[in-house]
Design an enzyme around this catalytic site. Structure first.
Site, mmCIF file in Angstrom:
data_model
loop_
_atom_site.group_PDB
_atom_site.id
_atom_site.type_symbol
_atom_site.label_atom_id
_atom_site.label_comp_id
_atom_site.label_asym_id
_atom_site.label_seq_id
_atom_site.Cartn_x
_atom_site.Cartn_y
_atom_site.Cartn_z
ATOM 1 N N HIS A 195 -58.524 3.461 -2.124
ATOM 2 C CA HIS A 195 -59.431 3.179 -1.006
ATOM 3 C C HIS A 195 -59.520 1.686 -0.704
ATOM 4 C CE1 HIS A 195 -63.097 5.090 1.216
ATOM 5 N NE2 HIS A 195 -62.320 4.358 2.017
ATOM 6 N N CYS A 219 -67.198 5.093 -3.193
ATOM 7 C CA CYS A 219 -65.782 4.997 -3.572
ATOM 8 C C CYS A 219 -65.222 3.577 -3.536
ATOM 9 C CB CYS A 219 -64.942 5.887 -2.658
ATOM 10 S SG CYS A 219 -65.275 7.652 -2.832
#
Length: 508
Positions: A104, A54
């Site tokens: 993120h 991610c």
């Protein structure tokens, strides 16, 4: 300037493998809004993430730079504030830049050039998830495990649904706010959902769109004795061999994953509808893409963290019917190309970025001209014990990590990547050329040292920051209630503009 610049909506999803989309040929999954977008857009059939995890993948997407350049090696590596992102570039070009949802970001900077961020993130912003290449056999408790599969199925509610419902609500609201605002700058709006990322759980509404007996199962797993060393390490890291799971568990996981794709598709449709009714769709370019894929049991593997097709390929669709005729692009491209493409589409000089970034504009692909055919990958996180790199060009994919045997696949003949050609005499010349290119592109010994040093620093800092009073880096959304709805501090004309869209002035 604003009159000639398009608005841009980016809808990003998490862990969506294109092989499971009807746009890319899947016969079971229902995603009508994606199909509609694709029918009017440019579909990239061979798009890749540059790091199948991610945070590193999203940093590449934002910066146009590979992890070895930014230092965003894993899900707990800090994204430095001095690295320009497409949000910085487009702000300089006169855009209002807005983020709703997951990106993120790790570290104190939680905006990275976005003028407004509408939600917090679903994942932590600290160093707690730092891998440890110095102790490769240890398995931290924060790594994936197979509960996502063994507990797959129906749910009433999850924190992921809470998050994505908020993401889409805020993005939809932002679209209407932009339509009735006096600020006439073009906008870049990123709506980033966490579905269909595991855990594999979805509500009855989406589960019931698929019959249990129509769920297709993975191809037979690669025999354990034939697995490459990295796949064996992933099986340990993700505890794939720690507990048994049944064929029904696998079917339930895929069933829930398909339902989550339909949930994503419904929300894409909601945002597309908002653009339409807000009369913004005519001059808004829509990009739909993912951060990485999902193995979903193929080859006997789950999740990501590998350069096999299921984990490394991503969906990429660019829809702007007024600008680009619908077509399908076979050339390999990657997320590192998004930043220069956005700069190009926004009226900036993408060519001037050469040397400072690793990507190239996709405009030639969008206009039907011949563009580049190349995707470069780096994986520097959990499951690896040394830098792992990938080159995808033409029909071949080459994967190299110094401790492991090389992998070379001909994806035209062998799309399932079952035959490693690295020991075949007829591919010796191709293998030699790829090895020479790896040696030119990377100083892998130095990169290994830099990754390990970064991990050691972060583990020390994290240990200290978890002692005593804790100050979180997580983004705290702020809404000024004194400027919302009807307030005496807001001029009447502004209140009227906020109260109704479209305006009825001049009628009656």
């Amino acid at each position: 300037m604003a009159a000639t610049q398009p608005n841009i909506l980016i809808v990003m999803v998490d862990q969506l493998a294109p092989a499971f989309l009807p746009v890319y040929g899947h016969k079971i999954v229902k995603a009508p809004n994606l199909l509609s977008l694709a029918e009017r857009g440019v579909v990239f059939e061979s798009a890749y993430c540059n790091s199948p995890l991610c945070s590193p993948s999203r940093a590449v997407f934002m910066t146009g730079q590979l992890p070895s350049r930014t230092g965003v090696y894993d899900n707990a590596a800090e994204f430095r504030s001095d690295i320009p992102t497409f949000a910085h570039h487009l702000r300089n070009l006169g855009y209002e830049t807005i983020l709703s949802g997951k990106m993120h970001f790790c570290g104190p900077d939680q905006v990275h050039g976005f003028e407004r961020r509408l939600t917090t993130d679903i994942y932590p912003a600290d160093y707690g998830w730092t891998p440890d290449w110095d102790r490769p056999l240890d398995r931290p408790d924060w790594y994936h495990n197979m509960s996502s599969v063994t507990e797959a199925g129906l749910c009433v509610r999850t924190n992921q649904l809470d998050f994505d419902d908020e993401v889409v609500f805020e993005a939809e609201r932002a679209i209407f706010d932009l339509a009735r605002a006096r600020d006439r700058r073009p906008f870049l709006l990123v709506a980033s959902l966490t579905h269909p990322h595991d855990p594999f759980a979805i509500t009855e509404e989406y589960w019931s769109r698929y019959r249990d007996d129509e769920i297709d199962m993975p191809q037979p797993a690669v025999p354990f004795a034939e697995l490459d060393p990295h796949s064996l390490r992933l099986r340990h890291v993700c505890a794939m061999d720690a507990q048994p799971f049944s064929e029904q568990n696998i079917r339930d996981a895929r069933h829930a994953y398909y339902g989550a794709i339909s949930y994503v598709d419904d929300n894409l449709g909601r945002l597309m509808s908002a653009l339409h009714v807000a009369r913004l769709d005519g001059d808004t370019i829509i990009l739909f893409l993912g951060d990485h894929g999902e193995m979903l049991g193929e080859r006997g593997l789950w999740f990501k963290m590998t350069f096999f097709e299921g984990a490394a390929r991503v969906p990429l669709i660019v829809s702007a019917p007024e600008r680009f005729a619908p077509r399908r692009v076979k050339a390999s491209v990657s997320l590192v190309d998004v930043l220069p493409t956005l700069v190009d589409l926004a009226g900036g000089d993408a060519a001037a970025l050469a040397g400072s970034i690793d990507g190239r504009s996709l405009r030639p692909h969008l206009t039907g001209e011949e563009g580049h055919d190349e995707a470069i990958g780096e994986y520097l996180a959990e499951g690896a014990i040394a830098p792992m790199v990938m080159i995808r060009r033409g029909r071949h994919k080459f994967i190299h990590s110094s401790p492991d045997p090389d992998q070379l696949y001909d994806l035209e003949r062998d799309p399932g990547e079952r035959v490693n050609l690295s020991s075949y005499a007829e591919t010796a010349e191709t293998l030699f050329a790829f090895r020479a290119e790896v040696a030119r592109r990377w100083d892998l010994m130095r990169l290994d040292e830099e990754v390990r040093a970064s991990q050691r620093r972060r583990r020390l800092v994290n240990a200290a920051l978890t002692k005593g009073e804790h100050r979180a880096w997580d983004f705290q959304p702020f809404r000024d209630a004194s400027r919302a709805y009807v307030r005496n501090t807001i001029p009447l004309d502004d209140l009227e503009a906020m109260a109704r869209f479209p305006s009825v002035k001049g009628k009656g």
